[in-house]
Design a protein around this motif. Structure first.
Motif, PDB file in Angstrom:
ATOM      1  N   MET A   1       1.097  -1.832   0.083  1.00 56.21           N
ATOM      2  CA  MET A   1       0.198   0.163   0.100  1.00 56.21           C
ATOM      3  C   MET A   1       0.925   0.940  -0.226  1.00 56.21           C
ATOM      4  O   MET A   1       2.223   1.133   0.020  1.00 56.21           O
ATOM      5  CB  MET A   1      -0.784   0.381   1.530  1.00 56.21           C
ATOM      6  N   THR A  19       1.071  -5.126   1.922  1.00 55.85           N
ATOM      7  CA  THR A  19      -0.500  -5.000   2.252  1.00 55.85           C
ATOM      8  C   THR A  19      -0.719  -6.964   3.086  1.00 55.85           C
ATOM      9  O   THR A  19      -0.086  -8.221   2.037  1.00 55.85           O
ATOM     10  CB  THR A  19      -0.999  -5.423   0.363  1.00 55.85           C
ATOM     11  N   LYS A  20      -1.998  -6.832   3.788  1.00 53.06           N
ATOM     12  CA  LYS A  20      -1.783  -8.494   4.673  1.00 53.06           C
ATOM     13  C   LYS A  20      -0.383  -9.196   4.508  1.00 53.06           C
ATOM     14  O   LYS A  20      -0.141 -10.278   4.424  1.00 53.06           O
ATOM     15  CB  LYS A  20      -2.779  -9.204   3.279  1.00 53.06           C
ATOM     16  N   CYS A  69      -7.580  -6.976  10.380  1.00 50.91           N
ATOM     17  CA  CYS A  69      -6.228  -5.828  10.201  1.00 50.91           C
ATOM     18  C   CYS A  69      -4.970  -6.519   9.935  1.00 50.91           C
ATOM     19  O   CYS A  69      -5.084  -8.424  10.673  1.00 50.91           O
ATOM     20  CB  CYS A  69      -6.203  -5.648  12.577  1.00 50.91           C
ATOM     21  N   CYS A  74       6.797  -0.588   7.707  1.00 51.88           N
ATOM     22  CA  CYS A  74       5.755   0.121   7.035  1.00 51.88           C
ATOM     23  C   CYS A  74       7.575   1.793   7.398  1.00 51.88           C
ATOM     24  O   CYS A  74       9.174   1.864   7.636  1.00 51.88           O
ATOM     25  CB  CYS A  74       5.203   0.896   7.813  1.00 51.88           C
ATOM     26  N   HIS A  99      -3.498  -1.981   8.771  1.00 47.56           N
ATOM     27  CA  HIS A  99      -4.214  -1.698   7.577  1.00 47.56           C
ATOM     28  C   HIS A  99      -5.249  -2.067   8.391  1.00 47.56           C
ATOM     29  O   HIS A  99      -5.084  -3.632   8.697  1.00 47.56           O
ATOM     30  CB  HIS A  99      -3.493  -1.628   6.276  1.00 47.56           C
ATOM     31  N   TRP A 100      -6.303  -1.244   9.046  1.00 43.69           N
ATOM     32  CA  TRP A 100      -7.618  -2.154   9.400  1.00 43.69           C
ATOM     33  C   TRP A 100      -8.833  -1.666   9.024  1.00 43.69           C
ATOM     34  O   TRP A 100      -8.905  -0.641   8.112  1.00 43.69           O
ATOM     35  CB  TRP A 100      -7.871  -1.748  10.470  1.00 43.69           C
ATOM     36  N   ARG A 101      -9.907  -2.677   9.208  1.00 46.25           N
ATOM     37  CA  ARG A 101     -10.852  -2.249   8.058  1.00 46.25           C
ATOM     38  C   ARG A 101     -11.734  -2.466   8.962  1.00 46.25           C
ATOM     39  O   ARG A 101     -12.080  -4.123   9.399  1.00 46.25           O
ATOM     40  CB  ARG A 101     -11.487  -2.734   6.830  1.00 46.25           C
TER      41      ARG A 101
END
Length: 119
Positions: A1, A19-20, A69, A74, A99-101
């Protein structure tokens, strides 16, 4: 990302995060700061382009339901810019990126600082 922050079309901050890469939990983020506090710069101009509203606002997210999550290493790159001199902020230590949704409700907030009243 990859995420960027720009000022007048010029990138002043770039952040990267795989990502993930690693499943994580918001507890990792909570060790560093309260993720549920949502800070925003509200900038609205008059019809003639003069600043009408310049406020730093805060609200606490409610009814937070985290669906996923992810964490990992980073990077953050700060670029010099006279109008937004964030490059002067010292980077002391790079923490993991997360990164969380989630689903959440936005509730009424408060004005932390009104930049037009301060002048």
């Amino acid at each position: 990302m990859v995420g960027t922050v720009s000022r007048n079309g010029i990138d002043i901050l770039t952040g990267t995060l795989p990502t993930k890469q690693r499943r994580d939990a918001l507890a990792s983020l909570e060790r560093h700061f309260d993720f549920a506090i949502n800070l925003n710069l509200k900038a609205i101009d008059h019809i003639d382009g003069r600043p009408a509203i310049r406020q730093l606002t805060a609200r606490r997210l409610s009814d937070v339901a985290v669906h996923e999550c992810w964490g990992g290493p980073c990077t953050v790159e700060l670029r010099p810019n006279a109008q937004a001199p964030i490059h002067r902020l010292p980077v002391i230590e790079m923490l993991d990126g997360l990164h969380w949704r989630a689903d959440f409700s936005l509730v009424a907030g408060q004005i932390v600082h009104d930049y037009l009243e301060a002048t």
